[in-house]
Scaffold this motif. Structure first.
Motif, PDB file in Angstrom:
ATOM      1  N   SER A 291      -5.532  36.483 -11.832  1.00  0.00           N
ATOM      2  CA  SER A 291      -6.342  35.619 -11.842  1.00  0.00           C
ATOM      3  C   SER A 291      -6.538  34.748 -10.163  1.00  0.00           C
ATOM      4  O   SER A 291      -7.869  34.525  -9.981  1.00  0.00           O
ATOM      5  CB  SER A 291      -6.068  34.575 -12.918  1.00  0.00           C
ATOM      6  N   ALA A 292      -5.564  34.461  -9.683  1.00  0.00           N
ATOM      7  CA  ALA A 292      -5.158  33.919  -8.401  1.00  0.00           C
ATOM      8  C   ALA A 292      -6.150  34.758  -7.381  1.00  0.00           C
ATOM      9  O   ALA A 292      -6.829  34.452  -6.355  1.00  0.00           O
ATOM     10  CB  ALA A 292      -4.161  33.355  -8.220  1.00  0.00           C
ATOM     11  N   LEU A 293      -5.385  35.850  -7.483  1.00  0.00           N
ATOM     12  CA  LEU A 293      -6.278  36.777  -6.317  1.00  0.00           C
ATOM     13  C   LEU A 293      -7.724  37.336  -6.636  1.00  0.00           C
ATOM     14  O   LEU A 293      -8.525  37.007  -5.719  1.00  0.00           O
ATOM     15  CB  LEU A 293      -5.325  38.300  -6.465  1.00  0.00           C
ATOM     16  N   PHE A 294      -8.243  37.286  -7.792  1.00  0.00           N
ATOM     17  CA  PHE A 294      -9.610  37.225  -8.131  1.00  0.00           C
ATOM     18  C   PHE A 294     -10.432  36.107  -7.479  1.00  0.00           C
ATOM     19  O   PHE A 294     -11.402  36.169  -6.704  1.00  0.00           O
ATOM     20  CB  PHE A 294      -9.762  37.322  -9.562  1.00  0.00           C
ATOM     21  N   LEU A 295      -9.805  35.040  -7.718  1.00  0.00           N
ATOM     22  CA  LEU A 295     -10.513  33.779  -7.116  1.00  0.00           C
ATOM     23  C   LEU A 295     -10.402  33.488  -5.778  1.00  0.00           C
ATOM     24  O   LEU A 295     -11.374  33.189  -5.071  1.00  0.00           O
ATOM     25  CB  LEU A 295      -9.827  32.322  -7.846  1.00  0.00           C
ATOM     26  N   ALA A 296      -9.219  33.839  -5.338  1.00  0.00           N
ATOM     27  CA  ALA A 296      -9.259  34.050  -3.733  1.00  0.00           C
ATOM     28  C   ALA A 296     -10.169  34.998  -3.269  1.00  0.00           C
ATOM     29  O   ALA A 296     -10.945  34.512  -2.178  1.00  0.00           O
ATOM     30  CB  ALA A 296      -7.916  34.283  -3.026  1.00  0.00           C
ATOM     31  N   TYR A 297     -10.399  36.039  -3.608  1.00  0.00           N
ATOM     32  CA  TYR A 297     -11.368  37.078  -3.184  1.00  0.00           C
ATOM     33  C   TYR A 297     -12.569  36.599  -3.152  1.00  0.00           C
ATOM     34  O   TYR A 297     -13.340  36.675  -2.223  1.00  0.00           O
ATOM     35  CB  TYR A 297     -11.257  38.467  -4.062  1.00  0.00           C
ATOM     36  N   ILE A 298     -12.965  36.018  -4.363  1.00  0.00           N
ATOM     37  CA  ILE A 298     -14.487  35.180  -4.399  1.00  0.00           C
ATOM     38  C   ILE A 298     -14.363  34.214  -3.159  1.00  0.00           C
ATOM     39  O   ILE A 298     -15.674  34.388  -2.627  1.00  0.00           O
ATOM     40  CB  ILE A 298     -14.714  34.787  -5.715  1.00  0.00           C
ATOM     41  N   ARG A 299     -13.524  33.434  -3.064  1.00  0.00           N
ATOM     42  CA  ARG A 299     -13.793  32.381  -2.037  1.00  0.00           C
ATOM     43  C   ARG A 299     -13.816  33.048  -0.732  1.00  0.00           C
ATOM     44  O   ARG A 299     -14.476  32.375   0.067  1.00  0.00           O
ATOM     45  CB  ARG A 299     -12.423  31.426  -2.206  1.00  0.00           C
ATOM     46  N   VAL A 300     -13.072  33.898  -0.360  1.00  0.00           N
ATOM     47  CA  VAL A 300     -12.987  34.362   1.026  1.00  0.00           C
ATOM     48  C   VAL A 300     -14.398  35.028   1.032  1.00  0.00           C
ATOM     49  O   VAL A 300     -14.761  35.057   2.153  1.00  0.00           O
ATOM     50  CB  VAL A 300     -11.759  35.726   1.283  1.00  0.00           C
ATOM     51  N   GLY A 301     -14.757  35.774   0.179  1.00  0.00           N
ATOM     52  CA  GLY A 301     -16.227  36.565   0.266  1.00  0.00           C
ATOM     53  C   GLY A 301     -17.202  35.487   0.639  1.00  0.00           C
ATOM     54  O   GLY A 301     -18.297  35.631   1.272  1.00  0.00           O
ATOM     55  N   ALA A 302     -17.151  34.450  -0.231  1.00  0.00           N
ATOM     56  CA  ALA A 302     -18.099  33.066  -0.025  1.00  0.00           C
ATOM     57  C   ALA A 302     -18.096  32.493   1.331  1.00  0.00           C
ATOM     58  O   ALA A 302     -19.102  32.149   2.095  1.00  0.00           O
ATOM     59  CB  ALA A 302     -17.859  32.099  -0.976  1.00  0.00           C
ATOM     60  N   ASP A 303     -16.819  32.400   1.828  1.00  0.00           N
ATOM     61  CA  ASP A 303     -16.714  32.036   3.346  1.00  0.00           C
ATOM     62  C   ASP A 303     -17.437  32.951   4.543  1.00  0.00           C
ATOM     63  O   ASP A 303     -17.859  32.378   5.074  1.00  0.00           O
ATOM     64  CB  ASP A 303     -15.365  31.656   3.528  1.00  0.00           C
ATOM     65  N   ILE A 304     -17.231  34.080   4.185  1.00  0.00           N
ATOM     66  CA  ILE A 304     -17.763  35.066   5.211  1.00  0.00           C
ATOM     67  C   ILE A 304     -19.567  35.282   4.962  1.00  0.00           C
ATOM     68  O   ILE A 304     -20.073  35.137   6.009  1.00  0.00           O
ATOM     69  CB  ILE A 304     -17.255  36.451   4.868  1.00  0.00           C
ATOM     70  N   MET A 305     -19.672  35.056   3.752  1.00  0.00           N
ATOM     71  CA  MET A 305     -21.130  34.981   3.407  1.00  0.00           C
ATOM     72  C   MET A 305     -21.829  33.771   4.033  1.00  0.00           C
ATOM     73  O   MET A 305     -22.953  34.069   4.517  1.00  0.00           O
ATOM     74  CB  MET A 305     -21.254  35.024   1.775  1.00  0.00           C
ATOM     75  N   SER A 306     -21.296  32.745   3.995  1.00  0.00           N
ATOM     76  CA  SER A 306     -21.709  31.512   4.801  1.00  0.00           C
ATOM     77  C   SER A 306     -21.745  31.712   6.108  1.00  0.00           C
ATOM     78  O   SER A 306     -22.620  30.889   6.744  1.00  0.00           O
ATOM     79  CB  SER A 306     -20.737  30.281   4.481  1.00  0.00           C
ATOM     80  N   ARG A 307     -20.766  32.127   6.780  1.00  0.00           N
ATOM     81  CA  ARG A 307     -20.884  32.389   8.142  1.00  0.00           C
ATOM     82  C   ARG A 307     -21.766  33.424   8.795  1.00  0.00           C
ATOM     83  O   ARG A 307     -22.131  33.293   9.959  1.00  0.00           O
ATOM     84  CB  ARG A 307     -19.633  32.521   8.719  1.00  0.00           C
ATOM     85  N   LYS A 308     -22.197  34.234   7.819  1.00  0.00           N
ATOM     86  CA  LYS A 308     -22.918  35.581   8.444  1.00  0.00           C
ATOM     87  C   LYS A 308     -24.245  35.834   7.663  1.00  0.00           C
ATOM     88  O   LYS A 308     -24.894  36.828   7.879  1.00  0.00           O
ATOM     89  CB  LYS A 308     -21.878  36.790   8.301  1.00  0.00           C
TER      90      LYS A 308
END
Length: 408
Positions: A291-308
């Protein structure tokens, strides 16, 4: 995997799909380049090794707080003191990393030990207030979170602040107190494997030990636990101490692994993220890392999405909310699950009936037939039932006669 576990997995995957589907619909509505934003959200963390390894680094504190809160919730104790345990242990880590002078292997070990003790002491406070003063543990823990947060800020500002820094920050940590980075150029540190080890140990504790059984029984049925002689007071206190120790370790690991100085001017909210992890994992320590890895994955993806792209990373909050809504909603697919359980029960009963049929079951069938058949066929049913009974008792088709001198 049992059928119930298969259903829970199916329901989680379906909830995830619905959440992502609604989020993608919103992206199409607000973005001028929706496919680019979606690709960064879903595939961005896999675009480079640095982004991929940052998933594990971000998941590390979530595993610690998720384990702590899963343990509390499993025991039926809704204390949120985990936030204070993590923050004060991080403050203690900063103090020891600045003032204490020890060689490398010993320095972080001493810090981890003392941070765990500090977390356990703070974690016991709501439990003691509940046992001795009948205070609600949720209320007292939320109040104490503010007390310890400002106490930690005062301690850093008064005794360990770097006066030459342009912002709120402590002095730099000694190099011997920093956890080693496992992959050069990334933020993945040794604390991640410590978190995995704790997840394994807590899974064994919860499902393979007597204390784990008492903890689960006290949380699911406290009245029965009391009847069988389980001390709920002892279970609550020990659970809170263990949860506080885990949260304390999380604060120490995060500081030594990710930072060179203390700069948490605001609460990092890892404890509230731990609530999400506990809900997604259904308070099962073995599922907390996933569950922690899933949430971290979504957050890393959202951070990349917001920058690009032109979509802000606040979208991840929407995904979290929708996912929790569907996962925790007991009514979601409950009708389908109920029909499935009924079909399985009927199928089991049909297959077990021939093997367990007896004279009593035949008699019950005869009664059922007599109650449901028309009056014209009742005599025939009774005669057939009697013949079957005589055949079973004698082992042959001959009619049994009463013994002379005895009533038929």
């Amino acid at each position: 995997m049992s059928s119930k576990q298969q259903f829970q997995l199916f329901r989680f995957i379906l909830a995830l799909g619905i959440s992502l589907g609604i989020s993608m619909l919103i992206i199409f509505l607000v973005s001028k380049e929706p496919w680019t934003a979606i690709s960064y959200l879903l595939l961005g963390p896999l675009g480079s090794m640095r982004h991929f390894l940052s998933i594990f680094a971000q998941a590390t504190p979530l595993i610690f707080t998720g384990l702590a809160l899963s343990l509390c919730f499993k025991s039926g104790n809704f204390s949120m003191i985990t936030d204070a345990c993590l923050y004060i242990s991080a403050v203690l880590t900063a103090a020891l990393a600045i003032r204490l002078s020890l060689p490398f292997p010993l320095h972080p070990l001493v810090i981890l030990l003392l941070a765990a003790v500090m977390g356990g002491i703070i974690g016991s406070l709501p439990a003691l207030a509940k046992l001795y003063f009948k205070a609600n543990e949720l209320v007292t823990s939320l109040m104490l979170n503010y007390v310890f947060f400002y106490l930690g800020l005062f301690t850093i500002s008064k005794y360990f602040a770097d006066r030459e820094a342009g912002t709120f920050a402590s002095l730099k940590y000694a190099k011997t107190a920093v956890l080693p980075i496992l992959v050069k150029g990334s933020k993945l540190h040794l604390g991640f494997f410590l978190a995995l080890l704790l997840a394994v140990l807590f899974s064994i504790l919860l499902y393979k030990t007597r204390f784990g059984y008492e903890l689960r029984l006290s949380g699911s049925n406290p009245s029965f636990a009391k009847m069988v002689g389980i001390s709920s007071s002892k279970v609550i206190l020990l659970t809170q101490v263990l949860a506080g120790m885990v949260a304390g370790l999380g604060g120490a690991v995060e500081q030594m692994g990710m930072y060179q100085r203390f700069n948490w001017q605001e609460s990092p909210s890892y404890a509230w993220d731990g609530v999400i992890i506990a809900i997604l994992s259904r308070n099962n320590p073995a599922l907390v890392p996933f569950s922690a890895l899933f949430l971290a994955y979504i957050r890393v993806g959202a951070d990349i999405m917001s920058r690009k792209s032109d979509v802000q990373n606040e979208l991840v909050a929407l995904i979290q909310a929708l996912l929790i809504l569907f996962v925790t909603a007991e009514a979601f697919l409950s009708g389908w699950e109920h029909r499935r359980e009924v079909k399985e029960s009927l199928a089991t009963a049909d297959t077990a009936l021939p093997a367990t049929a007896s004279t009593e079951s035949v008699a019950k069938k005869a009664d059922l037939v007599e109650a449901t058949e028309p009056a014209a066929t009742k005599a025939e049913s009774a005669e057939a039932s009697g013949s079957a009974t005589e055949t079973n008792e004698s082992g042959a088709g001959d009619k049994l006669l009463p013994e002379p001198g005895k009533e038929a």
